[in-house]
Design a protein around this motif. Structure first.
Motif, PDB file in Angstrom:
ATOM      1  N   PHE A   1      39.309  -0.980  42.250  1.00 48.37           N
ATOM      2  CA  PHE A   1      38.155  -1.410  43.045  1.00 48.37           C
ATOM      3  C   PHE A   1      38.094  -2.937  43.136  1.00 48.37           C
ATOM      4  CE2 PHE A   1      33.690  -2.839  43.045  1.00 48.37           C
ATOM      5  CZ  PHE A   1      33.248  -2.286  44.246  1.00 48.37           C
ATOM      6  N   ILE A   2      38.280  -3.599  42.011  1.00 46.14           N
ATOM      7  CA  ILE A   2      38.196  -5.060  41.955  1.00 46.14           C
ATOM      8  C   ILE A   2      39.255  -5.700  42.845  1.00 46.14           C
ATOM      9  CG2 ILE A   2      38.539  -7.048  40.416  1.00 46.14           C
ATOM     10  CD1 ILE A   2      37.161  -5.224  38.225  1.00 46.14           C
ATOM     11  N   LYS A   3      40.417  -5.094  42.912  1.00 41.04           N
ATOM     12  CA  LYS A   3      41.497  -5.638  43.746  1.00 41.04           C
ATOM     13  C   LYS A   3      41.161  -5.594  45.233  1.00 41.04           C
ATOM     14  CE  LYS A   3      45.347  -4.953  40.586  1.00 41.04           C
ATOM     15  NZ  LYS A   3      46.613  -4.245  40.321  1.00 41.04           N
ATOM     16  N   THR A   4      40.190  -4.765  45.620  1.00 44.72           N
ATOM     17  CA  THR A   4      39.788  -4.686  47.030  1.00 44.72           C
ATOM     18  C   THR A   4      38.676  -5.685  47.367  1.00 44.72           C
ATOM     19  OG1 THR A   4      38.054  -3.001  46.710  1.00 44.72           O
ATOM     20  CG2 THR A   4      40.330  -2.209  47.056  1.00 44.72           C
ATOM     21  N   LYS A   5      38.175  -6.386  46.372  1.00 41.17           N
ATOM     22  CA  LYS A   5      37.060  -7.321  46.550  1.00 41.17           C
ATOM     23  C   LYS A   5      37.550  -8.757  46.416  1.00 41.17           C
ATOM     24  CE  LYS A   5      33.982  -4.099  46.865  1.00 41.17           C
ATOM     25  NZ  LYS A   5      33.323  -3.863  48.126  1.00 41.17           N
ATOM     26  N   SER A   6      36.761  -9.667  46.975  1.00 40.11           N
ATOM     27  CA  SER A   6      37.065 -11.084  46.750  1.00 40.11           C
ATOM     28  C   SER A   6      36.377 -11.500  45.450  1.00 40.11           C
ATOM     29  CB  SER A   6      36.579 -11.941  47.914  1.00 40.11           C
ATOM     30  OG  SER A   6      35.180 -12.088  47.872  1.00 40.11           O
ATOM     31  N   ALA A   7      36.860 -12.566  44.852  1.00 36.25           N
ATOM     32  CA  ALA A   7      36.295 -13.030  43.582  1.00 36.25           C
ATOM     33  C   ALA A   7      34.825 -13.417  43.724  1.00 36.25           C
ATOM     34  CB  ALA A   7      37.107 -14.199  43.050  1.00 36.25           C
ATOM     35  N   ASP A   8      34.408 -13.814  44.936  1.00 39.21           N
ATOM     36  CA  ASP A   8      33.012 -14.197  45.149  1.00 39.21           C
ATOM     37  C   ASP A   8      32.066 -13.001  45.161  1.00 39.21           C
ATOM     38  OD1 ASP A   8      33.644 -16.846  45.293  1.00 39.21           O
ATOM     39  OD2 ASP A   8      33.790 -16.880  47.473  1.00 39.21           O
ATOM     40  N   GLU A   9      32.603 -11.797  45.286  1.00 34.97           N
ATOM     41  CA  GLU A   9      31.772 -10.595  45.351  1.00 34.97           C
ATOM     42  C   GLU A   9      31.474 -10.000  43.979  1.00 34.97           C
ATOM     43  OE1 GLU A   9      32.676  -8.015  49.068  1.00 34.97           O
ATOM     44  OE2 GLU A   9      34.601  -8.891  48.446  1.00 34.97           O
ATOM     45  N   ILE A  10      32.057 -10.573  42.937  1.00 39.05           N
ATOM     46  CA  ILE A  10      31.864 -10.059  41.578  1.00 39.05           C
ATOM     47  C   ILE A  10      31.404 -11.212  40.698  1.00 39.05           C
ATOM     48  CG2 ILE A  10      32.961  -8.930  39.613  1.00 39.05           C
ATOM     49  CD1 ILE A  10      35.129  -7.961  41.647  1.00 39.05           C
ATOM     50  N   ASP A  11      30.295 -10.994  39.985  1.00 42.49           N
ATOM     51  CA  ASP A  11      29.754 -12.054  39.143  1.00 42.49           C
ATOM     52  C   ASP A  11      30.002 -11.837  37.653  1.00 42.49           C
ATOM     53  OD1 ASP A  11      28.510 -13.671  41.235  1.00 42.49           O
ATOM     54  OD2 ASP A  11      27.205 -11.940  41.515  1.00 42.49           O
ATOM     55  N   LEU A  12      30.162 -10.585  37.242  1.00 46.21           N
ATOM     56  CA  LEU A  12      30.318 -10.290  35.821  1.00 46.21           C
ATOM     57  C   LEU A  12      30.936  -8.908  35.656  1.00 46.21           C
ATOM     58  CD1 LEU A  12      29.683 -10.939  32.796  1.00 46.21           C
ATOM     59  CD2 LEU A  12      27.423  -9.938  33.180  1.00 46.21           C
ATOM     60  N   ILE A  13      31.747  -8.768  34.601  1.00 50.19           N
ATOM     61  CA  ILE A  13      32.327  -7.465  34.260  1.00 50.19           C
ATOM     62  C   ILE A  13      32.003  -7.188  32.794  1.00 50.19           C
ATOM     63  CG2 ILE A  13      34.448  -6.119  34.035  1.00 50.19           C
ATOM     64  CD1 ILE A  13      35.587  -8.027  36.283  1.00 50.19           C
ATOM     65  N   VAL A  14      31.404  -6.022  32.556  1.00 46.45           N
ATOM     66  CA  VAL A  14      31.089  -5.569  31.192  1.00 46.45           C
ATOM     67  C   VAL A  14      31.926  -4.328  30.943  1.00 46.45           C
ATOM     68  CG1 VAL A  14      29.291  -4.749  29.626  1.00 46.45           C
ATOM     69  CG2 VAL A  14      28.721  -6.433  31.392  1.00 46.45           C
ATOM     70  N   SER A  15      32.764  -4.370  29.906  1.00 48.79           N
ATOM     71  CA  SER A  15      33.673  -3.249  29.663  1.00 48.79           C
ATOM     72  C   SER A  15      33.726  -2.865  28.192  1.00 48.79           C
ATOM     73  CB  SER A  15      35.086  -3.632  30.131  1.00 48.79           C
ATOM     74  OG  SER A  15      36.011  -2.609  29.826  1.00 48.79           O
ATOM     75  N   ASP A  16      33.875  -1.572  27.973  1.00 51.09           N
ATOM     76  CA  ASP A  16      34.145  -1.060  26.636  1.00 51.09           C
ATOM     77  C   ASP A  16      35.587  -1.432  26.294  1.00 51.09           C
ATOM     78  OD1 ASP A  16      33.798   0.328  24.253  1.00 51.09           O
ATOM     79  OD2 ASP A  16      34.284   2.271  25.126  1.00 51.09           O
ATOM     80  N   ILE A  17      35.912  -1.451  25.020  1.00 52.92           N
ATOM     81  CA  ILE A  17      37.299  -1.733  24.631  1.00 52.92           C
ATOM     82  C   ILE A  17      38.090  -0.439  24.508  1.00 52.92           C
ATOM     83  CG2 ILE A  17      38.780  -2.531  22.750  1.00 52.92           C
ATOM     84  CD1 ILE A  17      36.955  -4.846  22.346  1.00 52.92           C
TER      85      ILE A  17
END
Length: 151
Positions: A41-57
């Motif tokens: 999903f992230i690869k289909t977006k520009s960097a300006d469209e995402i502000d933060l990523i919260v992920s489990d390890i």
């Protein structure tokens, strides 16, 4: 202010709780149960469209540390917060080496989580402003041009 946040956690209850909390703070949240889905999903977006990523390890297919590695190549300026129930100093050091903004150990209190989220979003906002100012300086949009004066 509303930000675009991606939440990745294979534990559906934790994913839902985190997403609901961030939505209650007024943010736009897109959630995934696998890092591989989130990365696609992230690869289909520009960097300006995402502000933060919260992920489990700890997740199947791709763990949070490997995910963070891929994110540094795809969206290097987006802060990443990793969350884990099995925290160790070694994992925290490895996460830091991979450019992770912060590392939170479960269970966490929502007010502490909120502080980390706010810091990461503030950091992201400063990065965006910095990039914008660099572009303005490089394009010369703040030159004075042909000002005439008399003193």
């Amino acid at each position: 202010m509303s930000y675009n946040i991606i939440v990745v956690d294979d534990d559906l209850e934790m994913n839902s709780m985190t997403s609901d909390f961030l939505i209650s703070k007024g943010h736009n949240v897109t959630s995934f149960d696998l890092a591989t889905k989130a990365l696609a999903f992230i690869k289909t977006k520009s960097a300006d469209e995402i502000d933060l990523i919260v992920s489990d390890i700890s997740m199947p297919e791709m763990d949070g540390l490997e995910f963070a590695d891929h994110l540094r190549q795809v969206v290097p300026d987006v802060p990443v917060i990793l969350v884990t129930a099995f925290g160790s100093i070694e994992t925290a050091i490895e996460a830091t080496k991979k450019g992770v903004f912060d590392y939170i150990i479960k269970p966490f209190k929502l007010n502490e989580f909120s502080i980390v989220i706010d810091r990461a979003l503030h950091f992201r906002q400063l990065k965006k402003e910095n990039e914008s100012l660099k572009k303005q300086v490089n394009t010369g949009s703040h030159q004075f041009g042909q000002i005439l004066g008399k003193s």
